[in-house]
Design an enzyme around this catalytic site. Sequence first.
Site, short mmCIF file in Angstrom:
data_model
loop_
_atom_site.label_atom_id
_atom_site.label_comp_id
_atom_site.label_asym_id
_atom_site.label_seq_id
_atom_site.Cartn_x
_atom_site.Cartn_y
_atom_site.Cartn_z
N HIS A 1 3.47 6.82 -6.72
CA HIS A 1 2.73 8.01 -7.14
C HIS A 1 3.63 9.25 -7.05
CE1 HIS A 1 -1.52 10.10 -6.80
NE2 HIS A 1 -1.02 10.17 -8.02
N HIS B 1 1.68 4.44 -2.85
CA HIS B 1 1.78 5.89 -2.67
C HIS B 1 3.16 6.38 -3.11
CE1 HIS B 1 -1.95 6.74 -0.60
NE2 HIS B 1 -1.68 5.96 0.43
N HIS C 1 0.84 -1.21 0.00
CA HIS C 1 0.00 0.00 0.00
C HIS C 1 0.87 1.26 0.00
CE1 HIS C 1 -3.65 2.35 1.20
NE2 HIS C 1 -2.73 3.15 1.70
N GLU C 2 1.78 1.33 0.96
CA GLU C 2 2.62 2.53 1.06
C GLU C 2 3.54 2.66 -0.13
OE1 GLU C 2 1.75 4.73 3.02
OE2 GLU C 2 0.44 3.47 4.26
ZN LIG Z 1 -2.96 5.22 1.97
#
Ligand SMILES: [Zn+2]
Length: 688
Positions: free
Chosen positions: A480, A477, A473-474
């Site tokens: 991104h 990010h 998940h991290e």
């Molecule tokens: Zn998040």
Amino acid sequence: MTDTHPASENPLLSDFAADFGLPPFGDITVAHFRPAFDQALAANRAEIAAIAAATAEPTFENTIAALEKSGRDLDKVSNVFFVLAGADTSDAIEDVERDISPLLARHSNALYLNRDLYARIAALYARRDMLGLSPEQARVLDRYHTRFVRAGSALDKPAQDRLAAINERLATLGTQFGQNVLADEKSYAMILEEGDLAGLPDFARTAARAAAEERGHPGKFAITLSRSSVEPFLQFSARRDLREKLFQAWTRRGENGGATDNRALIAEMVRLRGERAKLLGFATFAEYRLDDNMAKTPAAVRNLLDEVWGRARAKATAERDALQEMVREEGGNFALAPHDWRYYAEKLRKAKYDLDEAEIKPYFQLDKMIEAAFETAGRLFGLSFTPAKVPLYHPDARAWDVKDKDGRHVGLFIGDYFARSSKHSGAWMTSLRDQEKLIGDTHPIVLNVCNFVKPAPGQPALLSFEDARTLFHEFGHGLHGLLSNVTYPSLAGTAVTSDFVELPSQLYEHWLEVPEILEKYARHAQTNEPMPKALLDRLLATRTFNQGFATVEYTSCALLDLDVHARKDETPLDVDAFEKQGLDAIHMPAEIVMRHRLPHFQHLFSGGGYAAAYYSYMWSEVLDADAFEAFTETGNAFDPATAQRLRDFIYSAGNLRDPAEAYKAFRGRLPSVDALLKKRGLVDVAAA
Ligand SMILES: [Zn+2]
């Protein structure tokens, strides 16, 4: 500018020229921050004053681009400071944080209420079609104009003054709300004897013993009202009477009467938010809040929540029946109550899937999971990761030089994975520098900060499956930020709406479950064997277990959040009656209580970041489930053409486009809720 403190004296204001643009961590001490902040704030104030006072006609260059180029020292100092305040803090850093937070808030208010500056932005915006702007420049101008208008720049002086007073009062109420919840949590502890612990696993006993010790009851056991203490007790304790007592205290935080009761605060906050929205030209706070999000309107959010709610309720009803059956089989002569749900769900989970955390963990080694996340980025986006020996702020933090498939430097990735007392809890992505091309070709420096358990020396770090999901998940990010490819810094990377920002991260979690990734990287720490198929199947099968409960618990909160912030009634809010009527109206199952009842709903009232926006989690889940189906539909989880579109329109695109347009450019259409229903196991249930 007169320079009474030459920049060379303060390492925070030096040019960060070495080591990929990293700050000189070895030279920085806490004492450097306050003077660096003061100097950077003063410099930025002077820059803004000069832009606002310019006598030349406003142009994109002398106004918007000038603002984009300003405040660079402030960004540098803030980035370093907040990385440390989160990941490696101390009493001294917390002191600086308390001093500096109101100064930063005041600085930002002064920017948005600067009438001369807004006049220049508004003049440009009025002529926006005649300025010959590139699409990106037009987007930057639009974002500035929207931000200023939403902050009240366009209002007359009396309205601005009222707005400022409302903001200040809301900030005070928000702080008070959070402190009241904390006070109710702190003042309660259920002190138990060894004999009261039937059913509790070792980790929960150890934590309860430590909590009792801390509260001056050595040798006893304390269950507190923090979620990490309550939930395991409700899940494992065989003592129905104690579960009930604890659950009562937990769900009544913030409504115990006296000084810490939050109900009057909620009524005032809801009223002030409504008044603020009206000043800014919206009928309700929900309309104001959603106008600048991907969802755009309360009706769009309600459509999604309604579509999910009926099915979630039906699934939860079936789950309840299964749990009630279990009660009956055990000879229990009672109707399942809210304080029973987690306990019987855990028993059923064990009976159905026979999963033991201790059996799973050896297959999820931290270093292998980092490699898995890297390989996924390699196969999707052609990235490679090489360890970089650079000075960082803590010996546990590691850095990698990120290159694209032609060997060009993309950015620096820092992973800081282990828990320690100087780190805040949770997991997050942040940056020391954002990508841009306005001032040179600037490469990003991106961090992932997690709280995984640090192993004993010589042992491999092992993760739970949830931890591995957090890592992916991290890292989503992180990509991104790393893949960002824009010119103007205010559009870079994760600077997107709050109901869109979780798409890159939640989407990335899907690749953890791709069979070829698991087979290659989920290897036993001792034997290096891949996870046996039967174990893997059981692990993946638990994904839809108890999802009716989880979805009802969450969605009821999102619906009441929307209701309370869409309220048009001017009479004072009666929180008890409002909550009861709202839950009756949606036929809330009697065996489930909202995940956060209004009197302790900190997402909405402590600060207010998620006020009228608690739906965002589910909105993003609709996007990520639908987006991953774009790959599934091709039969290849790494389909190159789909990956290229994903990179072009999502991961590298920052805030270049309206989020709905960005999604359509990637997927060819807007998302449908079907993939989310499938993911949560809510497809084959008729709405009830
Ligand atoms: Zn998040």
